[in-house]
Enzyme design. Structure first.
Site: not given
Length: 296
Positions: A102, A104, A106
Site C-alpha cells: 500500500e 498512502d 493521507e
C-alpha cells in the site's frame, strides 16, 4: 464506459519516456477509471468535477475498476476548506489480502488558520509503520493541486504538483522486500478520524461545519492494467520491459531522481517535513534497516 486501451506515447509529469504499450491505460474521466465504493448518496457530480461529502452519518469513497502494476496515478484535489479538524482525505494504492502492499497519501485536517499536513505511509507485505508528515507549502483548500504516485521496479515516488516529497527505493540487494509483485487498485476516501488525525486526537471534529467536502478532478492513470483473470506472476511479467516491449517506467533515465528532483526533495525535507519515522527513536530504538540504506 470502459477505460481506453491503446498504443500511445506517454509524457507524464517529470517522469517521462516512451515505448509500445498494448497493456496500458491512459484515461482522465472518473467514470472511465473509477466507481463509488460506499455511501453513493455522499457523491456530487458537477460535470468533470466530483465532490465527496463527510457528515455525521457517513464519509464516502471510490476505487478503480481495475488493478495495475507499475506506472503513475494522479488526481487533482481541493481539500476541505475552513475548520477541517478531525477529517482525513486519503488517496492511495493498495493490493488485497493480509500481506498487502500500500502507498498512502493521507491529508489531515486542522483548525482554521493552521497548516494542512499530509502523511505518507508505505506498507510492504502487510507491514506499515513508515509514516512521514509534512506541511504543504501552499493552502490546498483554495485551489486544485496534483497528487501523484509513481511506481516502478526501482522506486516508489510520492509527488505534489510534480515535486517529489518522498522516495522509497528498491533495496532487495540488501535483503529488504520491495512491493513489485502484487497488482494494486487506486482509491480515495474522506472519513472522520478525530481519534488521531488532528494534534493526536486532541482536537475533535466540529460537526456544525459539516458537510465537509473534498473536490476532485483530473483523474489520470498511466499504468499497466492487470486483469483479475490473470495471475500476479503473469501480470508482473507482462508489465515488465523485455526484448519486444520497453515501458516508460523502466527507462534508465527515471530509475532514480534526476539532480533537480533530488534538490526538490532535499528542500521539502529541510523546510516542510516535521515527522519521519526513521528518526523516531521512541517508536524505533533500532533504526529501521531501510532508513539506514536510504541515508547512503
Amino acid at each position: 464506459m470502459s477505460a481506453r486501451i491503446s498504443v500511445m506515447f506517454v509524457v507524464v509529469g517529470l517522469f517521462f519516456g516512451f515505448g509500445l504499450m498494448d497493456c496500458c491505460v491512459n484515461a482522465a474521466k472518473f467514470d472511465e477509471l473509477f466507481q463509488p465504493s460506499w455511501a453513493f448518496d455522499h457523491f456530487d457530480y458537477e460535470g468533470e468535477l466530483l465532490k465527496l461529502k463527510l457528515d455525521r452519518n457517513s464519509g464516502a469513497g471510490f476505487g478503480s475498476k481495475s488493478k495495475y502494476m507499475f506506472g503513475k496515478v494522479t488526481v487533482q484535489i481541493k481539500l476541505v476548506e475552513g475548520d477541517s479538524a478531525g477529517t482525513v482525505t486519503a488517496f492511495y494504492m493498495s493490493s488485497d489480502g493480509p500481506n498487502h502492499n500500500e502507498f498512502d497519501f493521507e491529508f489531515l485536517g486542522n483548525t482554521t488558520g493552521e497548516p494542512y499536513s499530509v502523511q505518507t505511509n508505505i506498507y510492504v507485505n502487510g507491514v506499515g509503520n513508515r509514516e512521514q508528515r509534512l506541511n504543504l507549502w501552499f493552502d490546498p483548500t483554495q485551489d486544485f493541486h496534483s497528487y501523484s504516485i509513481f511506481w516502478s521496479q526501482k522506486q516508489v515516488v510520492f509527488l505534489v504538483d510534480d515535486t517529489p516529497i518522498r522516495v522509497h527505493s528498491n533495496m532487495e540487494k540488501h535483503g529488504l522486500p520491495f512491493p513489485k509483485d502484487q497488482p494494486m487498485g487506486v482509491y480515495s476516501s474522506i472519513w472522520n478520524a478525530d481519534d488521531w488525525a488532528t494534534q493526536g486526537g486532541r482536537v475533535k471534529t466540529d460537526w456544525t461545519h459539516s458537510p465537509f467536502i473534498a473536490s476532485y478532478k483530473g483523474f489520470e492513470i498511466d499504468a499497466c492494467e492487470c486483469p483479475a483473470s490473470v495471475t500476479a506472476a503473469e501480470n508482473a511479467k507482462k508489465c515488465t520491459s523485455n526484448g519486444s516491449n520497453r515501458f516508460w517506467w523502466d527507462e534508465p533515465t527515471i530509475a532514480e531522481l534526476n539532480v533537480h528532483q533530488s534538490h526538490q526533495l532535499v528542500w521539502v525535507k529541510a523546510h516542510h517535513m516535521f515527522y519521519d519515522y526513521c528518526t523516531d527513536a521512541a517508536r524505533f530504538p533500532v533504526t529501521p534497516a531501510e532508513c539506514e540504506h536510504h541515508r547512503h
